[in-house]
Motif scaffolding. Structure first.
Motif, PDB file in Angstrom:
ATOM      1  N   TRP A  26       0.805  -1.217   0.000  1.00 46.75           N
ATOM      2  CA  TRP A  26       0.000   0.000   0.000  1.00 46.75           C
ATOM      3  C   TRP A  26       0.841   1.272   0.000  1.00 46.75           C
ATOM      4  CZ3 TRP A  26      -5.063  -0.049   3.394  1.00 46.75           C
ATOM      5  CH2 TRP A  26      -6.006  -0.886   2.794  1.00 46.75           C
ATOM      6  N   GLY A  33      -6.412   2.563   0.370  1.00 51.67           N
ATOM      7  CA  GLY A  33      -6.175   3.349   1.571  1.00 51.67           C
ATOM      8  C   GLY A  33      -6.149   4.839   1.316  1.00 51.67           C
ATOM      9  N   ALA A 317     -10.186  -2.310   3.882  1.00 49.83           N
ATOM     10  CA  ALA A 317      -9.213  -3.318   4.302  1.00 49.83           C
ATOM     11  C   ALA A 317      -8.918  -4.219   3.112  1.00 49.83           C
ATOM     12  CB  ALA A 317      -9.741  -4.134   5.473  1.00 49.83           C
ATOM     13  N   ASN A 363      -3.955  -5.105   5.477  1.00 51.34           N
ATOM     14  CA  ASN A 363      -3.852  -3.661   5.655  1.00 51.34           C
ATOM     15  C   ASN A 363      -5.231  -3.035   5.863  1.00 51.34           C
ATOM     16  OD1 ASN A 363      -1.047  -3.093   5.457  1.00 51.34           O
ATOM     17  ND2 ASN A 363      -1.139  -3.392   3.237  1.00 51.34           N
ATOM     18  N   VAL A 364      -5.271  -1.946   6.645  1.00 49.12           N
ATOM     19  CA  VAL A 364      -6.530  -1.250   6.914  1.00 49.12           C
ATOM     20  C   VAL A 364      -6.346   0.250   6.716  1.00 49.12           C
ATOM     21  CG1 VAL A 364      -7.363  -2.989   8.535  1.00 49.12           C
ATOM     22  CG2 VAL A 364      -6.004  -1.072   9.380  1.00 49.12           C
ATOM     23  N   SER A 365      -7.469   0.925   6.460  1.00 49.52           N
ATOM     24  CA  SER A 365      -7.471   2.364   6.261  1.00 49.52           C
ATOM     25  C   SER A 365      -8.779   2.958   6.766  1.00 49.52           C
ATOM     26  CB  SER A 365      -7.301   2.701   4.778  1.00 49.52           C
ATOM     27  OG  SER A 365      -7.504   4.081   4.545  1.00 49.52           O
ATOM     28  N   SER A 381      -7.181  10.955   5.723  1.00 44.95           N
ATOM     29  CA  SER A 381      -7.168   9.496   5.751  1.00 44.95           C
ATOM     30  C   SER A 381      -5.885   8.989   6.392  1.00 44.95           C
ATOM     31  CB  SER A 381      -7.312   8.910   4.336  1.00 44.95           C
ATOM     32  OG  SER A 381      -6.141   9.130   3.576  1.00 44.95           O
ATOM     33  N   ARG A 383      -3.643   5.177   6.925  1.00 42.13           N
ATOM     34  CA  ARG A 383      -3.565   3.793   6.456  1.00 42.13           C
ATOM     35  C   ARG A 383      -2.281   3.118   6.943  1.00 42.13           C
ATOM     36  NH1 ARG A 383      -2.064   6.385   1.412  1.00 42.13           N
ATOM     37  NH2 ARG A 383      -0.111   5.556   0.547  1.00 42.13           N
ATOM     38  N   THR A 384      -2.371   1.810   7.070  1.00 38.99           N
ATOM     39  CA  THR A 384      -1.193   1.001   7.365  1.00 38.99           C
ATOM     40  C   THR A 384      -0.590   0.512   6.048  1.00 38.99           C
ATOM     41  OG1 THR A 384      -2.421  -1.082   7.471  1.00 38.99           O
ATOM     42  CG2 THR A 384      -2.272   0.206   9.499  1.00 38.99           C
ATOM     43  N   ASP A 385       0.670   0.143   6.103  1.00 29.39           N
ATOM     44  CA  ASP A 385       1.350  -0.445   4.955  1.00 29.39           C
ATOM     45  C   ASP A 385       2.377  -1.446   5.485  1.00 29.39           C
ATOM     46  OD1 ASP A 385       2.144  -0.949   2.387  1.00 29.39           O
ATOM     47  OD2 ASP A 385       3.434   0.812   2.219  1.00 29.39           O
ATOM     48  N   TYR A 407       3.449   3.769   7.749  1.00 31.19           N
ATOM     49  CA  TYR A 407       2.144   4.338   8.101  1.00 31.19           C
ATOM     50  C   TYR A 407       2.010   5.682   7.385  1.00 31.19           C
ATOM     51  CZ  TYR A 407       2.616   0.832  11.746  1.00 31.19           C
ATOM     52  OH  TYR A 407       2.809  -0.353  12.417  1.00 31.19           O
ATOM     53  N   CYS A 409      -0.483   9.230   6.229  1.00 33.02           N
ATOM     54  CA  CYS A 409      -1.589  10.157   6.480  1.00 33.02           C
ATOM     55  C   CYS A 409      -1.716  11.073   5.270  1.00 33.02           C
ATOM     56  CB  CYS A 409      -1.321  10.981   7.741  1.00 33.02           C
ATOM     57  SG  CYS A 409      -2.528  12.291   8.043  1.00 33.02           S
TER      58      CYS A 409
END
Length: 475
Positions: A26, A33, A317, A363-365, A381, A383-385, A407, A409
């Protein structure tokens, strides 16, 4: 010297060049995300007319658009603290400014038009370039033939440049007032230049004569390849009142074509590694037109968006499946060690493979938009990566650079007019690990470690910041 010892020495020499992996799905701004970015979502993001990530969303928009999105200015810093020894960090700082996506939606037919989306994206996956040097007097030679300190000169250089360009075409169809389905084909072109060089030399002796004997260990490994593949995607969309749901399935990358070139050189001279007899060893090869087989896994993504009075809340996700260890590049069993010693070449050539393995990743956002004014909407927003690096077989070389989770933003605004939307904002990213493996350590070069030092773990940090802009024109 028997073949087993020669192979062992080659393995130790080459293993000093092994680098870790940069392995994140991501990192790009146009994944699910990126709620701020036009066209990135799975469920719905209202103002965007570029709904290409989940093709089912195209059935919900009845307008033709064209857009260009890009990074006006981006700076990325990767710092491996003490990466080559105490006080010798490996620091890569890169700035860039490039368009990253051209896209749009066109209609085909008059009575019952079909809306087709297209996009051309460019992703700078990695641009990493570092070098370091040690020039000092150290007690390098273990034996009694050189009492005291030796003149030691060590150099390290590493470059990793990876680029991806994708061409996408998609369409969507309404199944009912609430359900829609869509399909997408994505052609992907990936190119990589990977080059790593180590040089370690010591003048043996205690006087200042210019004729002192030299002990040295030099290693170089370079791969250039280009791979073309195809991904297929199918998406669903469901909408009821204020609730929006999206689901997307992506196939593994389908191999179409790939070719690469390998260049490697290893040379050890006058190093007493195991006993009193010095080692003199040369291994060298250049191979062209090698087959490349780059893989990405299948994935499943889910998105949900909720409309409230002043904006929208969004979450997404994506789950990526595991990939077992495999070779991106496999050298031919040609002569490597000089002079040719037969079977030892077969075992040593396996160390020149470029290979990777991938663990399953989730991964989630989350994102939120808020209407500041009738024509102005703010976006945010997160999100994780997560890093997917996972190799069971540590022979050969890894293709990438990082071993940490990132991570991100995104913050921005959308200016809405009757004929266009203008969206601009910033991207911030951060990643860190406290246990990054050094590629070389100039603190304690010895003959017993082939003059390249005892490898340890050190901190590593990645920071990125970018100014982004997107212009969407309603045709």
């Amino acid at each position: 010297m028997n073949r087993a010892i020669i192979t062992c020495i080659l393995f130790l020499c080459i293993s000093q060049l092994l680098f870790a992996q940069d392995a994140n799905y991501w990192s790009g701004n146009y994944g699910p995300g990126g709620f701020f970015t036009p066209g990135a979502v799975i469920a719905n993001n209202k103002d965007s007319g570029v709904l290409f990530y989940n093709p089912a969303l195209q059935a919900l928009t009845k307008k033709k658009t064209a857009s260009i999105s890009g990074t006006v200015y981006q700076v990325e810093s990767i710092k491996i603290k003490y990466g080559a020894g105490t006080g010798k960090s490996l620091h890569s700082r890169i700035t860039s400014s490039v368009p990253q996506m051209l896209s749009g939606i066109v209609s085909v037919g008059r009575r019952k038009p079909v809306y087709i989306g297209y996009a051309l994206t460019h992703t700078a996956v990695l641009n990493y370039n570092v070098s370091q040097q040690q020039d000092t007097k150290l007690n390098v030679v273990d034996g009694g033939g050189s009492p005291g300190l030796e003149y030691y000169l060590g150099q390290y250089n590493f470059q990793n440049l990876t680029r991806e360009t994708s061409a996408l075409i998609s369409t969507g169809f309404k199944l009912s007032n609430r359900w829609a389905i869509g399909f997408m084909a994505e052609g992907q072109s990936r190119s990589q230049h990977y080059s790593e060089t180590v040089s370690a030399r010591a003048l043996i002796g205690s006087n200042t004569s210019s004729t002192l004997p030299l002990a040295s260990n030099e290693g170089a490994y370079q791969v250039d390849y280009h791979h073309i593949g195809l991904k297929l995607k199918a998406g669903l969309s469901y909408e009821v009142t204020k609730h929006h749901f999206g689901f997307l399935l992506s196939s593994p990358l389908i191999h179409i074509r790939g070719r690469g070139t390998l260049l490697s050189n290893m040379a050890i001279a006058n190093v007493r590694f195991l006993d009193e007899d010095p080692i003199n060893l040369l291994a060298n090869t250049r191979q062209t037109n090698l087959k490349i087989n780059y893989k990405t896994p299948a994935s499943a993504a889910f998105g949900y968006a909720y409309d409230y009075r002043k904006g929208q809340v969004y979450m997404a996700a994506e789950y990526f499946l595991k990939i077992k260890d495999y070779n991106i590049l496999t050298p031919r069993p040609e002569i490597f060690q000089r002079p040719d010693t037969g079977n030892s070449n077969s075992s040593a050539i396996a160390l020149l493979e470029m290979r990777e393995g991938r663990k399953a990743i989730f991964n989630v956002s989350v994102g939120v938009s808020y209407q500041l004014k009738p024509q102005l909407t703010g976006y945010c927003s997160l999100r994780t990566d997560f890093n997917y690096a996972s190799r069971e077989n540590t022979d050969g070389f890894s293709p990438n650079t990082s071993t940490w989770n990132n991570y991100y933003c995104q913050l921005g605004v959308n200016i809405k007019r009757s004929q266009y939307n203008l969206r601009t904002g910033i991207l911030l990213g951060y990643g860190h690990t406290g246990s990054y493996q050094q590629p070389i350590n100039f603190d304690d070069p010895k003959e017993s470690n082939l003059l390249t030092g005892t490898i340890g773990t050190v901190p590593a940090t990645r920071v990125t910041a970018a100014l982004m802009i997107a212009f969407i024109h309603n045709l």
